[in-house]
Design a protein around this motif. Structure first.
Motif, PDB file in Angstrom:
ATOM      1  N   SER A  71      53.423 -51.484 -22.375  1.00 49.87           N
ATOM      2  CA  SER A  71      53.454 -50.215 -21.641  1.00 49.87           C
ATOM      3  C   SER A  71      52.254 -49.315 -21.932  1.00 49.87           C
ATOM      4  CB  SER A  71      54.755 -49.460 -21.960  1.00 49.87           C
ATOM      5  OG  SER A  71      55.850 -50.090 -21.329  1.00 49.87           O
ATOM      6  N   TYR A  72      51.291 -49.826 -22.651  1.00 50.09           N
ATOM      7  CA  TYR A  72      50.117 -49.031 -23.028  1.00 50.09           C
ATOM      8  C   TYR A  72      49.403 -48.486 -21.791  1.00 50.09           C
ATOM      9  CZ  TYR A  72      45.629 -48.003 -25.359  1.00 50.09           C
ATOM     10  OH  TYR A  72      44.493 -47.411 -25.849  1.00 50.09           O
ATOM     11  N   THR A  73      49.095 -49.370 -20.854  1.00 47.26           N
ATOM     12  CA  THR A  73      48.423 -48.948 -19.624  1.00 47.26           C
ATOM     13  C   THR A  73      49.380 -48.171 -18.728  1.00 47.26           C
ATOM     14  OG1 THR A  73      46.926 -50.842 -19.710  1.00 47.26           O
ATOM     15  CG2 THR A  73      47.200 -49.750 -17.564  1.00 47.26           C
ATOM     16  N   GLN A  74      50.594 -48.667 -18.605  1.00 53.87           N
ATOM     17  CA  GLN A  74      51.595 -48.046 -17.736  1.00 53.87           C
ATOM     18  C   GLN A  74      51.794 -46.569 -18.058  1.00 53.87           C
ATOM     19  OE1 GLN A  74      55.600 -49.258 -18.608  1.00 53.87           O
ATOM     20  NE2 GLN A  74      56.322 -48.877 -16.534  1.00 53.87           N
ATOM     21  N   TYR A  75      52.031 -46.255 -19.306  1.00 56.06           N
ATOM     22  CA  TYR A  75      52.312 -44.865 -19.676  1.00 56.06           C
ATOM     23  C   TYR A  75      51.062 -43.991 -19.630  1.00 56.06           C
ATOM     24  CZ  TYR A  75      57.266 -45.069 -20.830  1.00 56.06           C
ATOM     25  OH  TYR A  75      58.623 -45.143 -20.742  1.00 56.06           O
ATOM     26  N   ARG A  76      49.920 -44.564 -19.935  1.00 53.93           N
ATOM     27  CA  ARG A  76      48.693 -43.783 -19.834  1.00 53.93           C
ATOM     28  C   ARG A  76      48.420 -43.410 -18.379  1.00 53.93           C
ATOM     29  NH1 ARG A  76      43.856 -46.694 -22.647  1.00 53.93           N
ATOM     30  NH2 ARG A  76      42.828 -44.722 -22.077  1.00 53.93           N
ATOM     31  N   GLU A  77      48.664 -44.348 -17.461  1.00 48.60           N
ATOM     32  CA  GLU A  77      48.430 -44.048 -16.054  1.00 48.60           C
ATOM     33  C   GLU A  77      49.380 -42.967 -15.548  1.00 48.60           C
ATOM     34  OE1 GLU A  77      48.366 -47.422 -13.478  1.00 48.60           O
ATOM     35  OE2 GLU A  77      46.254 -47.829 -13.948  1.00 48.60           O
ATOM     36  N   ILE A  78      50.608 -42.967 -16.023  1.00 51.03           N
ATOM     37  CA  ILE A  78      51.540 -41.910 -15.630  1.00 51.03           C
ATOM     38  C   ILE A  78      50.957 -40.553 -16.006  1.00 51.03           C
ATOM     39  CG2 ILE A  78      53.801 -40.892 -16.104  1.00 51.03           C
ATOM     40  CD1 ILE A  78      54.818 -43.770 -16.582  1.00 51.03           C
ATOM     41  N   GLY A 133      53.520 -26.017 -16.573  1.00 48.39           N
ATOM     42  CA  GLY A 133      54.839 -25.676 -16.064  1.00 48.39           C
ATOM     43  C   GLY A 133      54.776 -24.750 -14.871  1.00 48.39           C
ATOM     44  N   ALA A 134      53.857 -23.804 -14.902  1.00 53.84           N
ATOM     45  CA  ALA A 134      53.727 -22.859 -13.795  1.00 53.84           C
ATOM     46  C   ALA A 134      53.178 -23.532 -12.544  1.00 53.84           C
ATOM     47  CB  ALA A 134      52.818 -21.704 -14.210  1.00 53.84           C
ATOM     48  N   MET A 135      52.403 -24.588 -12.723  1.00 50.58           N
ATOM     49  CA  MET A 135      51.766 -25.256 -11.596  1.00 50.58           C
ATOM     50  C   MET A 135      52.535 -26.512 -11.154  1.00 50.58           C
ATOM     51  SD  MET A 135      49.128 -24.588  -9.673  1.00 50.58           S
ATOM     52  CE  MET A 135      48.197 -23.481 -10.753  1.00 50.58           C
ATOM     53  N   ALA A 136      53.618 -26.839 -11.852  1.00 50.18           N
ATOM     54  CA  ALA A 136      54.301 -28.109 -11.621  1.00 50.18           C
ATOM     55  C   ALA A 136      54.862 -28.228 -10.213  1.00 50.18           C
ATOM     56  CB  ALA A 136      55.407 -28.305 -12.653  1.00 50.18           C
ATOM     57  N   ASP A 137      55.504 -27.175  -9.704  1.00 49.36           N
ATOM     58  CA  ASP A 137      56.083 -27.264  -8.367  1.00 49.36           C
ATOM     59  C   ASP A 137      55.008 -27.485  -7.309  1.00 49.36           C
ATOM     60  OD1 ASP A 137      58.693 -27.034  -9.182  1.00 49.36           O
ATOM     61  OD2 ASP A 137      58.782 -24.859  -8.927  1.00 49.36           O
ATOM     62  N   ALA A 138      53.885 -26.802  -7.454  1.00 48.26           N
ATOM     63  CA  ALA A 138      52.781 -26.982  -6.502  1.00 48.26           C
ATOM     64  C   ALA A 138      52.201 -28.388  -6.614  1.00 48.26           C
ATOM     65  CB  ALA A 138      51.695 -25.934  -6.752  1.00 48.26           C
ATOM     66  N   ALA A 139      52.185 -28.918  -7.817  1.00 51.69           N
ATOM     67  CA  ALA A 139      51.652 -30.268  -8.024  1.00 51.69           C
ATOM     68  C   ALA A 139      52.487 -31.315  -7.310  1.00 51.69           C
ATOM     69  CB  ALA A 139      51.581 -30.577  -9.520  1.00 51.69           C
ATOM     70  N   MET A 140      53.790 -31.036  -7.153  1.00 55.14           N
ATOM     71  CA  MET A 140      54.662 -31.976  -6.472  1.00 55.14           C
ATOM     72  C   MET A 140      54.260 -32.188  -5.018  1.00 55.14           C
ATOM     73  SD  MET A 140      56.779 -33.418  -8.380  1.00 55.14           S
ATOM     74  CE  MET A 140      57.568 -34.187  -6.985  1.00 55.14           C
ATOM     75  N   LYS A 141      53.583 -31.236  -4.451  1.00 54.77           N
ATOM     76  CA  LYS A 141      53.198 -31.332  -3.044  1.00 54.77           C
ATOM     77  C   LYS A 141      51.898 -32.111  -2.853  1.00 54.77           C
ATOM     78  CE  LYS A 141      55.418 -26.834  -2.342  1.00 54.77           C
ATOM     79  NZ  LYS A 141      55.209 -25.393  -2.024  1.00 54.77           N
ATOM     80  N   GLN A 142      51.250 -32.453  -3.963  1.00 56.82           N
ATOM     81  CA  GLN A 142      49.987 -33.178  -3.893  1.00 56.82           C
ATOM     82  C   GLN A 142      50.238 -34.683  -3.743  1.00 56.82           C
ATOM     83  OE1 GLN A 142      46.941 -31.722  -3.815  1.00 56.82           O
ATOM     84  NE2 GLN A 142      48.053 -29.757  -3.828  1.00 56.82           N
ATOM     85  N   PRO A 143      49.364 -35.387  -3.056  1.00 60.72           N
ATOM     86  CA  PRO A 143      49.507 -36.848  -2.971  1.00 60.72           C
ATOM     87  C   PRO A 143      49.226 -37.485  -4.333  1.00 60.72           C
ATOM     88  CG  PRO A 143      47.427 -36.138  -2.017  1.00 60.72           C
ATOM     89  CD  PRO A 143      48.201 -34.878  -2.306  1.00 60.72           C
ATOM     90  N   VAL A 144      49.926 -38.555  -4.590  1.00 61.93           N
ATOM     91  CA  VAL A 144      49.681 -39.280  -5.832  1.00 61.93           C
ATOM     92  C   VAL A 144      48.344 -40.004  -5.700  1.00 61.93           C
ATOM     93  CG1 VAL A 144      50.523 -41.071  -7.390  1.00 61.93           C
ATOM     94  CG2 VAL A 144      52.143 -39.572  -6.209  1.00 61.93           C
ATOM     95  N   PRO A 145      47.426 -39.811  -6.605  1.00 62.02           N
ATOM     96  CA  PRO A 145      46.104 -40.451  -6.480  1.00 62.02           C
ATOM     97  C   PRO A 145      46.198 -41.969  -6.543  1.00 62.02           C
ATOM     98  CG  PRO A 145      46.357 -39.411  -8.637  1.00 62.02           C
ATOM     99  CD  PRO A 145      47.521 -38.970  -7.819  1.00 62.02           C
ATOM    100  N   ALA A 146      45.388 -42.624  -5.745  1.00 61.53           N
ATOM    101  CA  ALA A 146      45.385 -44.087  -5.717  1.00 61.53           C
ATOM    102  C   ALA A 146      44.763 -44.668  -6.978  1.00 61.53           C
ATOM    103  CB  ALA A 146      44.634 -44.586  -4.488  1.00 61.53           C
ATOM    104  N   THR A 147      43.783 -43.961  -7.527  1.00 64.24           N
ATOM    105  CA  THR A 147      43.130 -44.438  -8.743  1.00 64.24           C
ATOM    106  C   THR A 147      42.966 -43.286  -9.720  1.00 64.24           C
ATOM    107  OG1 THR A 147      40.906 -44.016  -7.864  1.00 64.24           O
ATOM    108  CG2 THR A 147      41.840 -46.210  -7.488  1.00 64.24           C
ATOM    109  N   VAL A 148      42.903 -43.628 -10.971  1.00 68.64           N
ATOM    110  CA  VAL A 148      42.600 -42.643 -12.010  1.00 68.64           C
ATOM    111  C   VAL A 148      41.672 -43.289 -13.025  1.00 68.64           C
ATOM    112  CG1 VAL A 148      44.665 -41.182 -11.883  1.00 68.64           C
ATOM    113  CG2 VAL A 148      44.729 -43.301 -13.215  1.00 68.64           C
ATOM    114  N   LYS A 149      40.899 -42.470 -13.667  1.00 74.14           N
ATOM    115  CA  LYS A 149      40.040 -42.955 -14.734  1.00 74.14           C
ATOM    116  C   LYS A 149      40.669 -42.562 -16.056  1.00 74.14           C
ATOM    117  CE  LYS A 149      35.262 -43.062 -16.373  1.00 74.14           C
ATOM    118  NZ  LYS A 149      33.872 -42.594 -16.137  1.00 74.14           N
TER     119      LYS A 149
END
Length: 739
Positions: free
Chosen positions: A135-142, A183-199
């Motif tokens: 789960s090393y990669t899995q949890y880091r990507e989350i 925490g203050a920005m969490a609800d707004a973040a929910m409206k964002q698309p999940v990024p296809a890639t991350v570094k």
């Protein structure tokens, strides 16, 4: 079950693909209290499946990560926490990439669910030392994708480019000094698309990974506040204990419950199905004590006809006779030089059955309803247990809610392919329901039930014949192993038993040494339930390999460390690194030991991790004593050095326990003779040596740590005792008098 392949490239600073065929990363709506909730599914390598891949399944969002308005971060841990520390180390991975405030991070044990399946195994499991490794990669990507969504939300609100928004300790920081908590920005973040890639971060930028982090569950455990499965009680639940057959698979012929029912608090006495086709008698009461007393008052006649009654002495003799004959080939080697070898080593090794004996015996709570079933248990095998519960209850798996409870140890006993104790509990709940009752049932195993009721590490016999030339080189090695297969008859047999060889029985044989080993094995059937036990086959193969290599070094008149390194070759680079580190830190070969003490060395790889031990031991009045252990650990990237140190300490002590008199399960006429810690020895605090742990630096993806610390301890100890006594120990537990 489907096969889906995972590309396991190193994740240091690497951009990862987010294609649906490889991963599905989803977001869910705000849960109660608001906040960002992210779910994640990472397809596995399908190790336990060989069917054609069906169409992609749509997974419902799940709360792997919840960022609440108060800036607290709750990470769902897709494993069982039973002492190994995953409730800290897995949240560390998310917190690292999220840039969370560690003081606000908590871990919670996830229930059974498709989204929580091991990314490599394809089932939800805590085993194979795979929690961090898989789960090393899995949890880091989350964590990385959640951070990207928070940044995107802040950038949108502040009307700046995302690359102008920084994060630090749970806070978003804008180019003009704007600030907002996650925490203050969490609800707004929910409206964002999940990024296809991350570094993902480069290891040089880690804030948490590789740092010694105190465990999140330490305070509750040390103050008695932690709730374990044994502590849990559902509202209005009743307690059941079971009188199980004395011989595995036997049945109740008849029973008299009149005296049991006369005990205050006893509510019901019922005949129920037990493991391996047997039957027993369940006593249900208002609490554990009246249930236990009711069981003791039962009068039961057992039908043991038709089931094998194993006796240890007879079985050992049969194993030894079989070991003299070639078994099913596992590895072919040239034995032609054995007869004319200048030096020969012949040895027969004996290993007994071993109980898992966790501090918390087995238990679970079952609430069976017409439309579903809810279970609370410390399960290592959530996927298989959920399926077995459903099948037993006549339900669909999705109708079963399996809540993962904190467990007080397990060492494999809570990961049973038959789901024995859970199936039994559901059978009790069914009988209880048939009797017109509706309350949840809590099934409790006593220590005696746990030790006498199986499952066990199999007993084994090894026979080795080694030939060496006049220069100390091993020129021939003929080796036979006899024992029960832990995989035969399980869902894992098609994948892990090849050409008649149980891969766990022979794992670790020969490696990493360049020796011409001819290896074969006899898989014997016996009416004794067997199962993986911490470090599985390496519990016996490491002892055989590392004492025989030590013996060969002595015959070659070479230092045992130098001899090992001579035989390792290219495939032993990590072994050499771990061994060199342990040797350097211990002072081996450089400092003199007190009179009556001696060094012992062993190195072994299991679950892709190499552990080298250099130990100091003595013998006083015929009793061996282990004084100090210096460990060299090569587990690649060390996520939490404190957890690794604790794992080595615990595994080494458990390995030491294998050597102590009384550390054996024996049977007579099919009945296990041991029942508690009074007659089954486990290592105690007074046995604990000083243990120094040193980790080989590495940025490669981490390997397993739950089990590898156990196998090399006993052989290192035995090798030290040889130097003190001149006796080669051929069996566990140690018996210097008969060696």
């Amino acid at each position: 079950m489907r096969i889906e392949w995972l590309n396991q490239e190193s994740m240091a600073g690497v951009e990862t693909s987010g294609g649906v065929s490889r991963r599905s990363f989803m977001k869910a709506g705000a849960v109660a209290g608001g906040g960002l909730v992210l779910g994640f599914f990472m397809p596995g390598a399908g190790r336990f499946a060989n069917a054609q891949q069906p169409p992609a399944k749509v997974y419902q969002p799940n709360a792997f990560l919840h960022i609440a308005p108060d800036n607290s971060v709750t990470v769902q841990v897709n494993r069982l926490e039973f002492g190994q520390g995953v409730q800290t180390s897995l949240p560390m991975l998310i917190a690292e990439e999220l840039d969370a405030d560690w003081s606000k991070v908590n871990g919670a044990l996830a229930p059974a669910g498709d989204q929580y399946k091991d990314p490599l195994f394809g089932i939800q499991i805590t085993g194979g030392s795979g929690s961090i490794a898989h789960s090393y990669t899995q949890y880091r990507e989350i964590g990385a994708k959640a951070r990207a969504m928070l940044i995107a939300a802040a950038a949108q609100e502040w009307k700046v480019a995302p690359d102008q928004v920084k994060t630090s300790k749970g806070t978003l920081i804008g180019p003009a000094g704007q600030k907002a908590t996650f925490g203050a920005m969490a609800d707004a973040a929910m409206k964002q698309p999940v990024p296809a890639t991350v570094k993902l971060k480069d290891p040089k930028d880690f804030n948490f990974i590789g740092k010694p982090m105190k465990r999140l569950d330490a305070k509750d455990k040390s103050t008695g506040k932690q709730q374990f499965g044994m502590d849990f009680k559902a509202p209005h639940s009743k307690v059941a204990v079971v009188a199980r057959p004395p011989v595995f698979g036997a049945k109740v012929a008849k029973f008299d419950a009149s005296k049991a029912k006369a005990i205050k608090g006893v509510i019901e006495v019922m005949e129920v199905k037990t493991d391996r086709g047997g039957s027993g008698v369940a006593v249900v009461a208002d609490g554990y004590w009246p249930a236990k007393m009711g069981r003791e008052a039962l009068v039961i006649d057992w039908d043991t006809s038709g089931v094998e009654k194993v006796s240890t002495d007879k079985q050992l003799a049969e194993f030894k006779a079989l070991a003299q004959k070639p078994g099913t080939p596992a590895r072919k080697g040239d034995t032609s030089k054995l007869a004319g070898a200048a030096t020969k080593i012949s040895a027969v090794y004996e290993f007994p059955y071993l109980a898992h004996a966790p501090m918390e015996p087995l238990n679970c709570v079952v609430d069976l309803r017409a439309d579903g079933c809810t279970v609370w248990a410390g399960s290592q095998f959530q996927t298989m247990d959920q399926g077995a519960i459903a099948a037993t209850a006549g339900l669909k798996p999705e109708q079963v809610v399996l809540n993962t409870m904190m467990a007080g140890g397990g060492f494999g006993r809570r990961a049973v392919p038959t789901s024995d104790y859970l199936v039994e509990a559901v059978n009790i709940a069914k009988a209880w329901k048939a009797a017109g009752k509706t309350e949840p049932i809590k099934v409790v195993w006593s220590r005696e039930d746990d030790i006498k009721g199986g499952y066990y590490r199999p007993s084994h016999v090894h026979r080795a014949d080694i030939g060496m030339d006049d220069k100390g080189n091993i020129v021939a090695w003929d080796h036979v192993i006899v024992g029960q297969s832990i995989l035969a008859g399980t869902p894992f047999e098609p994948m892990m038993v090849k050409d008649g060889i149980d891969s766990t029985m022979v794992e670790g044989m020969g490696e990493p040494y360049e020796v011409p080993m001819n290896l074969s094995a006899h898989s014997v059937k016996a009416n004794v339930p067997v199962l993986w036990w911490r470090s599985v086959g390496s519990t016996h193969t490491a002892f055989v390999m590392e004492t025989l290599i030590d013996e060969a070094a002595h015959a070659a008149k070479m230092d045992p460390v130098a001899y090992r390194k001579k035989l390792m070759g290219e495939k032993g680079k990590r072994h050499m690194a771990a061994l060199d580190l342990a040797v350097a830190k211990s002072g081996y070969g450089k400092k003199a030991l007190p009179k009556g003490q001696a060094w012992g060395v062993a190195v072994h790889e299991s679950f892709n991790t190499v552990i080298a031990y250099v130990v100091v031991a003595s013998v006083k009045d015929g009793t061996p004593k282990l004084h100090k252990v210096t460990a060299g650990v090569h587990c690649n990237q060390a996520v939490n050095p404190l957890t690794i140190e604790a794992q080595i300490q615990g595994a080494a002590l458990m390995g030491l326990g294998m050597t102590l008199p009384g550390a054996t399960i024996t049977l007579k006429d099919g009945v296990v003779e041991q029942q508690n810690f009074s007659d089954y020895t486990v290592a105690r605090m007074t046995d604990m040596p000083v243990i120094d742990v040193h980790i080989v630096p590495s940025n490669d993806p981490p390997t397993g740590m739950g089990e590898p610390g156990l196998p090399p301890l006993a052989p290192a100890f035995a090798n030290a005792l040889f130097k003190l006594t001149g006796k080669r120990l051929r069996k566990l537990p140690f018996d210097l008098a008969s060696a």
